[in-house]
Design an enzyme around this catalytic site. Sequence first.
Site, PDB file in Angstrom:
ATOM      1  N   ASN A 176      50.319  54.365  24.255  1.00 38.24           N
ATOM      2  CA  ASN A 176      49.265  55.360  25.192  1.00 38.24           C
ATOM      3  C   ASN A 176      48.022  55.507  24.330  1.00 38.24           C
ATOM      4  O   ASN A 176      48.045  55.590  23.020  1.00 38.24           O
ATOM      5  CB  ASN A 176      49.739  56.449  25.440  1.00 38.24           C
ATOM      6  CG  ASN A 176      51.011  56.588  26.639  1.00 38.24           C
ATOM      7  OD1 ASN A 176      50.840  56.058  27.767  1.00 38.24           O
ATOM      8  ND2 ASN A 176      52.120  56.413  25.895  1.00 38.24           N
ATOM      9  N   CYS A 211      55.678  51.210  26.596  1.00 37.73           N
ATOM     10  CA  CYS A 211      56.535  50.776  27.787  1.00 37.73           C
ATOM     11  C   CYS A 211      57.628  50.052  27.590  1.00 37.73           C
ATOM     12  O   CYS A 211      57.741  49.158  26.473  1.00 37.73           O
ATOM     13  CB  CYS A 211      55.493  49.855  28.807  1.00 37.73           C
ATOM     14  SG  CYS A 211      56.394  49.354  30.112  1.00 37.73           S
TER      15      CYS A 211
HETATM   16 ZN    ZN Z   1      51.968  55.393  29.326  1.00 39.01          ZN
END
Ligand code: ZN
Length: 315
Positions: free
Chosen positions: A258, A249
């Site tokens: 992720n 992010c």
């Molecule tokens: Zn993500």
Amino acid sequence: MTHPNATPGERRRVRIREVGPRDGFQNEPETVPTADKIRLINMLGQAGFTRIEVASFVRPDVIPQLADGVEVLRGIDLPAGVERMVLVPNSKGLDNALRHREYFESVALFVSASQTHNKRNINRTVEETMADVAVMGRRIVAEGLRLCAVIATSFGCPYEGEVPLGRVLDLAEQFAEAGAAEIGFGDTTGMANPAYAGRFFAAALERLPGVEVTAHFHNTRGQGLANAYAALEAGCTSFESSFGELGGCPVPARSTGNIATEDLVSMFHEMGVDTGLDLDKVIEAARTAQQILGRTLTSHSIIAGPVPWARAATH
Ligand code: ZN
């Protein structure tokens, strides 16, 4: 070959959207050359994904890593039936995207559930964003495109801390009213835990009948796969992940990771849960990304390789 402990007759099936080409590349320090992006996305298509987040229509001066989105959309060659998704931040981005309407089937709109994260990420309040969502949603649906919503910081905010479940689900209902066929709940900075993830998805599935509910976990604190398992057990069958564990992010800094698609696929296959994916080919794509970036990525499966009974792409 299935794992000896997989219970026959209880095979479940999940859908996994690969988000590495957008969520992944956007948040890596390097800008991946366009030809390499195209090569990697084509490899992902060959691995059996039916949903890939390919590009975004954000301002190139804000996110230079994705400035070549249209070239990538034009250049890729995916099997028929693959749903190509693009991320759109605002009405201007949507105007721009719709000029290239023929290259994608679904559009993702997003908001952060927490006011501070939304402000820092896109410099607008949640209310301003949601007012636009209502208008953009209508346009997207009228174009015959599938509207997918993403609610970031659904499980906690790095600035505000706890994010109430009721607040997240209220936003989800607003997206559903705007025409969203699918709503993804993002653990943007990796703050969920499996017990909460289970309760969260049980509540979301109950509150949103007729809407596809998607789990988007980050592995920032190592709990990503455990959270995915908890969501599965709560009845969630739609997931997003990023090959090579690419991404994170933009705010705050160090919000890495992720969950890795190949680790998620490996876990599901080992449990006897079908993904429709060829794990060897997903790992091959992740290893190729590693070569292109020229540094070691953090996914486990690209190091260890698959266990024999995790390979098959059973349908
Ligand atoms: Zn993500």
